[in-house]
Design a protein around this motif. Structure first.
Motif, PDB file in Angstrom:
ATOM      1  N   PHE A 186      32.123  37.813  54.456  1.00 12.93           N
ATOM      2  CA  PHE A 186      32.988  36.713  54.067  1.00 12.93           C
ATOM      3  C   PHE A 186      32.843  35.554  55.054  1.00 12.93           C
ATOM      4  N   PRO A 187      33.109  34.320  54.585  1.00 11.64           N
ATOM      5  CA  PRO A 187      33.102  33.157  55.479  1.00 11.64           C
ATOM      6  C   PRO A 187      34.161  33.288  56.572  1.00 11.64           C
ATOM      7  N   LYS A 188      34.060  32.445  57.577  1.00  7.74           N
ATOM      8  CA  LYS A 188      34.892  32.540  58.779  1.00  7.74           C
ATOM      9  C   LYS A 188      36.389  32.665  58.487  1.00  7.74           C
ATOM     10  N   LYS A 189      36.925  31.851  57.587  1.00  8.01           N
ATOM     11  CA  LYS A 189      38.369  31.873  57.324  1.00  8.01           C
ATOM     12  C   LYS A 189      38.842  33.192  56.714  1.00  8.01           C
ATOM     13  N   ALA A 190      37.955  33.922  56.053  1.00 11.00           N
ATOM     14  CA  ALA A 190      38.327  35.193  55.422  1.00 11.00           C
ATOM     15  C   ALA A 190      37.690  36.397  56.117  1.00 11.00           C
ATOM     16  N   TYR A 191      36.948  36.150  57.150  1.00 13.69           N
ATOM     17  CA  TYR A 191      36.090  37.156  57.798  1.00 13.69           C
ATOM     18  C   TYR A 191      36.828  38.420  58.245  1.00 13.69           C
ATOM     19  N   LYS A 192      38.023  38.272  58.784  1.00 10.89           N
ATOM     20  CA  LYS A 192      38.756  39.443  59.278  1.00 10.89           C
ATOM     21  C   LYS A 192      40.037  39.715  58.487  1.00 10.89           C
ATOM     22  N   LYS A 193      40.058  39.288  57.238  1.00  9.78           N
ATOM     23  CA  LYS A 193      41.206  39.531  56.366  1.00  9.78           C
ATOM     24  C   LYS A 193      40.839  40.622  55.359  1.00  9.78           C
ATOM     25  N   TYR A 194      41.849  41.334  54.881  1.00 10.55           N
ATOM     26  CA  TYR A 194      41.581  42.364  53.891  1.00 10.55           C
ATOM     27  C   TYR A 194      41.600  41.749  52.494  1.00 10.55           C
ATOM     28  N   VAL A 195      40.932  42.403  51.554  1.00 13.33           N
ATOM     29  CA  VAL A 195      40.855  41.909  50.178  1.00 13.33           C
ATOM     30  C   VAL A 195      42.135  42.291  49.437  1.00 13.33           C
ATOM     31  N   ILE A 196      42.789  41.291  48.874  1.00 15.80           N
ATOM     32  CA  ILE A 196      43.971  41.518  48.045  1.00 15.80           C
ATOM     33  C   ILE A 196      43.532  41.763  46.608  1.00 15.80           C
ATOM     34  N   ALA A 197      42.585  40.941  46.128  1.00 18.74           N
ATOM     35  CA  ALA A 197      42.133  41.069  44.736  1.00 18.74           C
ATOM     36  C   ALA A 197      40.779  40.404  44.550  1.00 18.74           C
ATOM     37  N   PHE A 198      40.010  40.942  43.596  1.00 18.35           N
ATOM     38  CA  PHE A 198      38.770  40.335  43.122  1.00 18.35           C
ATOM     39  C   PHE A 198      38.981  39.960  41.661  1.00 18.35           C
ATOM     40  N   GLU A 199      38.371  38.871  41.226  1.00 20.60           N
ATOM     41  CA  GLU A 199      38.434  38.466  39.826  1.00 20.60           C
ATOM     42  C   GLU A 199      37.102  37.848  39.434  1.00 20.60           C
ATOM     43  N   LYS A 200      36.560  38.259  38.302  1.00 17.26           N
ATOM     44  CA  LYS A 200      35.328  37.695  37.773  1.00 17.26           C
ATOM     45  C   LYS A 200      35.656  36.370  37.084  1.00 17.26           C
ATOM     46  N   TYR A 201      34.777  35.364  37.246  1.00 17.75           N
ATOM     47  CA  TYR A 201      35.000  34.056  36.649  1.00 17.75           C
ATOM     48  C   TYR A 201      33.700  33.528  36.057  1.00 17.75           C
ATOM     49  N   LEU A 202      33.728  33.169  34.775  1.00 14.98           N
ATOM     50  CA  LEU A 202      32.584  32.573  34.063  1.00 14.98           C
ATOM     51  C   LEU A 202      31.313  33.415  34.137  1.00 14.98           C
ATOM     52  N   GLU A 203      31.451  34.719  34.231  1.00 16.41           N
ATOM     53  CA  GLU A 203      30.296  35.627  34.261  1.00 16.41           C
ATOM     54  C   GLU A 203      29.301  35.315  35.377  1.00 16.41           C
ATOM     55  N   ARG A 204      29.710  34.508  36.348  1.00 15.32           N
ATOM     56  CA  ARG A 204      28.806  34.139  37.437  1.00 15.32           C
ATOM     57  C   ARG A 204      29.449  34.266  38.809  1.00 15.32           C
ATOM     58  N   TYR A 205      30.744  34.009  38.904  1.00 16.55           N
ATOM     59  CA  TYR A 205      31.418  33.943  40.198  1.00 16.55           C
ATOM     60  C   TYR A 205      32.364  35.123  40.389  1.00 16.55           C
ATOM     61  N   ILE A 206      32.559  35.480  41.646  1.00 17.69           N
ATOM     62  CA  ILE A 206      33.571  36.459  42.016  1.00 17.69           C
ATOM     63  C   ILE A 206      34.564  35.740  42.926  1.00 17.69           C
ATOM     64  N   LEU A 207      35.813  35.684  42.476  1.00 17.65           N
ATOM     65  CA  LEU A 207      36.875  35.077  43.258  1.00 17.65           C
ATOM     66  C   LEU A 207      37.537  36.179  44.075  1.00 17.65           C
ATOM     67  N   SER A 208      37.824  35.890  45.319  1.00 17.54           N
ATOM     68  CA  SER A 208      38.443  36.881  46.190  1.00 17.54           C
ATOM     69  C   SER A 208      39.633  36.273  46.915  1.00 17.54           C
ATOM     70  N   LEU A 209      40.762  36.954  46.822  1.00 12.48           N
ATOM     71  CA  LEU A 209      41.929  36.600  47.625  1.00 12.48           C
ATOM     72  C   LEU A 209      41.945  37.538  48.820  1.00 12.48           C
ATOM     73  N   ASN A 210      42.046  36.970  50.007  1.00 12.79           N
ATOM     74  CA  ASN A 210      42.067  37.767  51.234  1.00 12.79           C
ATOM     75  C   ASN A 210      43.297  37.386  52.039  1.00 12.79           C
ATOM     76  N   GLY A 211      43.910  38.384  52.672  1.00  6.20           N
ATOM     77  CA  GLY A 211      45.117  38.114  53.448  1.00  6.20           C
ATOM     78  C   GLY A 211      45.155  38.874  54.755  1.00  6.20           C
ATOM     79  N   ASP A 212      46.114  38.502  55.581  1.00  3.30           N
ATOM     80  CA  ASP A 212      46.335  39.183  56.849  1.00  3.30           C
ATOM     81  C   ASP A 212      47.123  40.465  56.621  1.00  3.30           C
ATOM     82  N   ILE A 213      46.988  41.402  57.533  1.00  6.64           N
ATOM     83  CA  ILE A 213      47.730  42.646  57.447  1.00  6.64           C
ATOM     84  C   ILE A 213      49.199  42.433  57.807  1.00  6.64           C
ATOM     85  N   LYS A 214      49.504  41.381  58.538  1.00  3.71           N
ATOM     86  CA  LYS A 214      50.883  41.081  58.906  1.00  3.71           C
ATOM     87  C   LYS A 214      51.771  41.041  57.663  1.00  3.71           C
ATOM     88  N   LYS A 215      53.014  41.474  57.814  1.00  3.36           N
ATOM     89  CA  LYS A 215      53.929  41.505  56.678  1.00  3.36           C
ATOM     90  C   LYS A 215      54.344  40.112  56.222  1.00  3.36           C
TER      91      LYS A 215
END
Length: 76
Positions: free
Chosen positions: A17-46
């Motif tokens: 993952f790029p720097k801003k998401a590099y050490k975050k865990y994956v919350i969700a993946f979503e396929k978009y337009l049969e070409r892209y994968i969207l990823s939400l990443n977050g901190d473990i902190k509550k």
């Protein structure tokens, strides 16, 4: 776990993952337009952690975008 995070193909090739998401865990993946994968990443902190949106282009096989959601939608 605060370790580098990646997405991995079945062949074993890793795409970190790029720097801003590099050490975050994956919350969700979503396929978009049969070409892209969207990823939400977050901190473990509550609370108080930032969430990123990353876009992986499966045609060129690289991340083409990554930014914090609050900066995308709540730019002040």
């Amino acid at each position: 776990s605060n370790r580098p995070n990646d997405r991995e193909k079945c062949s074993g090739k890793k795409y970190f993952f790029p720097k801003k998401a590099y050490k975050k865990y994956v919350i969700a993946f979503e396929k978009y337009l049969e070409r892209y994968i969207l990823s939400l990443n977050g901190d473990i902190k509550k609370s108080g952690g930032k969430i990123t949106l990353s876009v992986f282009d499966t045609t060129v096989r690289e991340f083409i975008f990554c930014d914090y959601l609050d900066e995308l939608f709540f730019d002040t």
